[in-house]
Structure formats: structure tokens, C-alpha cells
Design an enzyme around this catalytic site. Structure first.
Site, PDB file in Angstrom:
ATOM      1  N   ASN A  13       0.806  -1.219   0.000  1.00 36.06           N
ATOM      2  CA  ASN A  13       0.000   0.000   0.000  1.00 36.06           C
ATOM      3  C   ASN A  13       0.842   1.273   0.000  1.00 36.06           C
ATOM      4  O   ASN A  13       0.577   2.206  -0.760  1.00 36.06           O
ATOM      5  CB  ASN A  13      -0.946   0.011   1.200  1.00 36.06           C
ATOM      6  N   ARG A  89       8.486  -8.225  19.279  1.00 35.58           N
ATOM      7  CA  ARG A  89       9.094  -7.030  18.682  1.00 35.58           C
ATOM      8  C   ARG A  89      10.481  -7.351  18.132  1.00 35.58           C
ATOM      9  O   ARG A  89      10.893  -6.829  17.103  1.00 35.58           O
ATOM     10  CB  ARG A  89       9.175  -5.898  19.712  1.00 35.58           C
ATOM     11  N   HIS A 176      10.475   7.950  15.787  1.00 34.93           N
ATOM     12  CA  HIS A 176       9.142   7.722  15.222  1.00 34.93           C
ATOM     13  C   HIS A 176       8.429   6.705  16.107  1.00 34.93           C
ATOM     14  O   HIS A 176       8.647   5.506  16.000  1.00 34.93           O
ATOM     15  CB  HIS A 176       9.263   7.197  13.796  1.00 34.93           C
TER      16      HIS A 176
END
Length: 312
Positions: A13, A89, A176
Site C-alpha cells: 500500500n 518485537r 518515530h
């Protein structure tokens, strides 16, 4: 001389939409790379067929290899996987680091002068990987995060005040993620400080929503993540570089003393031009803002140390 070539790696996307936005600029040749056979080729063909309707004649090439990327001026790297149920993670970090490592090696072998623009998450760690693998000057390895985070803050403020989004200027620094550092003091509406227009409580709520902007979209979509704003932000940075705009935008780059930060990749105001990240611009920060930026840098250092450990 033909048009400059921009490569987008990853036809999902974000990458597919970035390639479309680049095609619509009608200023570049675009190469879309993905490992899934047929996907980049099909999307490239679809974009080419939109050209006569949208008024562009951009050459868009879809490929599963890297030969067509030779001579790229900028490569936008979006490839990687999203975190899946049951995945730690560390597993996400290790998987995406290996993908970025492989992509960077392929790109720089064919385009030794390319500027690398990273979008893959975890963003700051992926810039770290790309810088380490490429051995490029820090000016040519840049992460896209601050433009997106600032855009989210601008959109929330524009909605709050019922003003056009482009009238709002904002600056978001730091890593971020949860430790990003929005700077309301440097946020204005047609030059007027936003603190004169919005109460502190409402502004604090907007800052919180900015930090959680990506998660909010993931929660709504259920099976995906944001791609319209991330792709727009990446292409905005490509334009700033390719058009030599010398525009100051928040970008993730290696700091070597700026803002008192050493040997850490983090979002700071950067002048973007044909040389890439040409200069870090130092804003005057309060003690609180500086402490928040240092805390964000500490979190990024831990993440990068973790990725180094996982890739040993």
C-alpha cells in the site's frame, strides 16, 4: 539527458501509492520493485494506463529484480513486514532489518550515488541498518517520519480551528513512535502561534493524538496501517531533494553533536536538497524539550543496539 529515475522498493500500500504519486508528478521515471511475481508489473501497467486520463506520460516499470533500478537518483524503501499475531518485537526488528540489509546491498551495487529514503519500520533502526550496510555519507541515508508526524499534527490542528491544512506549520522531532517530540512552540497558523488560538488542554490532547496517530489508524482499519499520508510524506521529501528546494523538514538522520546528541539517528529539522540531508537546523529548545529529545534518543539507541545484537 532523460528524466531522473526514482526507485520504490515494496509494492504494498505505501510503496504502490508512493509510485502512483511519483508518476503523477510527470517529472521522473519510476521503478517499482517487489519480490511477489506479477504485483509490481501489474501495478506499473495500471499506473501507465491512468496516464492518459490524469495527464502524465511517466514511464513506470514494475520488476522483481534490481537491474532496472540502475542509475536511480533516490530509492524509497518501504519493504518489510507488519507485526503479526504472536510475533515478538525482536522478531519484527530482526526480520525487517534483514530485508532492509538485502535491499540496500542490491540498490547500492547498481546505483552507487543513490540517496536512500527509508520508510520501513521500526524507522530509526532501519535507517541505522541502511547507513551501516551502505557505508554512505550520512547525508544520503534519510528516514521519513517527521514529515508524517508533523502532517498528522497539522491535520488535527486544522480540524480543531476549521482552517485549511496547508495554513498550519508544525514541527515534530525525535524517534518515530511513542517518544516523538512535537513542538507546539514552533507550530503556527498563518504565522500566528497555535498557543494563541487553542487552549493548553486542547493542544495537549492534539499532541497526544499525534503520538498515537499511526495506532489510531491501525485500530480503525483492523487489518492494515496508514498509507495515504505516509506515501505523500515520502514523495514530498523526494521532491524536496530532486528539486533542490533547500526546504527544512523533520527527517531522521545521524546526529553527531547537533542538539547535543552524538551517534544516534533521530528526527531533527533538516535542509533537504540535491545533496540529500544537507544540513541539520538547530532550533532553540527549552530544557523540557531538550530532555524529551534526549529521552527519545536514548530509546532509539537501545533499539539500534538491539538490532545490532540480533544481526550479529
Amino acid at each position: 539527458m532523460g528524466r531522473p529515475k526514482i526507485t520504490v522498493v515494496g509494492a504494498g500500500n505505501v510503496g504502490g501509492t508512493a509510485a502512483q504519486r511519483l508518476a503523477e508528478r510527470d517529472q521522473y521515471d519510476v521503478v517499482l520493485v517487489d519480490i511477489v511475481e506479477g504485483v509490481p508489473q501489474g501495478k506499473a501497467l495500471d499506473m501507465a494506463q491512468a496516464g492518459p486520463v490524469c495527464g502524465y506520460s511517466t514511464r513506470v516499470v514494475g520488476t522483481n529484480g534490481y537491474e532496472e533500478t540502475a542509475g536511480s537518483s533516490v530509492a524509497v524503501i518501504t519493504s518489510g513486514i507488519a507485526r503479526k499475531p504472536g510475533m515478538s518485537r525482536d522478531e519484527l526488528l530482526a526480520t525487517n532489518a534483514k530485508i532492509v540489509q538485502s535491499v540496500v546491498k542490491e540498490l547500492i551495487a547498481r546505483s552507487p550515488e543513490v540517496i536512500l529514503l527509508l520508510v520501513t519500520n521500526p524507522l530509526d533502526a532501519m535507517v541505522h541498518v541502511a547507513l551501516k550496510v551502505s557505508k554512505f555519507p550520512k547525508s544520503r541515508v534519510i528516514g521519513m517520519a517527521g514529515v508524517l508526524d508533523s502532517a498528522r499534527m497539522r491535520a488535527f490542528i486544522a480540524h480543531e480551528l476549521n482552517v485549511p491544512g496547508p495554513d498550519v506549520e508544525a514541527m515534530v522531532l525525535g524517534g518515530h513512535g511513542d517518544t516523538m517530540v512535537p513542538l507546539p512552540r514552533y507550530t503556527t497558523v498563518k504565522g500566528k502561534p497555535v498557543s494563541d488560538l487553542i487552549s493548553k488542554d486542547r493542544l495537549d490532547a492534539i499532541v497526544k493524538r499525534t503520538r498515537e496517530g499511526g495506532a489510531e489508524i491501525v485500530g480503525l482499519l483492523k487489518t492494515g496501517s496508514a498509507f495515504y499520508a505516509p506515501s505523500a510524506s515520502a514523495v514530498d521529501m523526494v521532491d524536496a531533494i530532486m528539486q533542490d528546494q533547500k526546504r527544512v523538514v523533520p527527517s531522521a538522520v545521524l546526529c553527531e553533536g547537533e542538539y547535543g546528541l552524538k551517534n544516534v539517528i533521530i528526527g531533527v529539522p533538516v535542509k533537504l536538497g540535491r545533496g540529500g540531508a544537507e544540513q541539520v537546523i538547530e532550533y532553540e529548545l527549552t530544557a523540557g524539550e531538550r530532555a524529551a529529545l534526549e529521552a527519545s534518543a536514548t530509546a532509539v539507541r537501545e533499539l539500534c543496539a538491539n538490532v545490532d545484537r540480533l544481526m550479529m
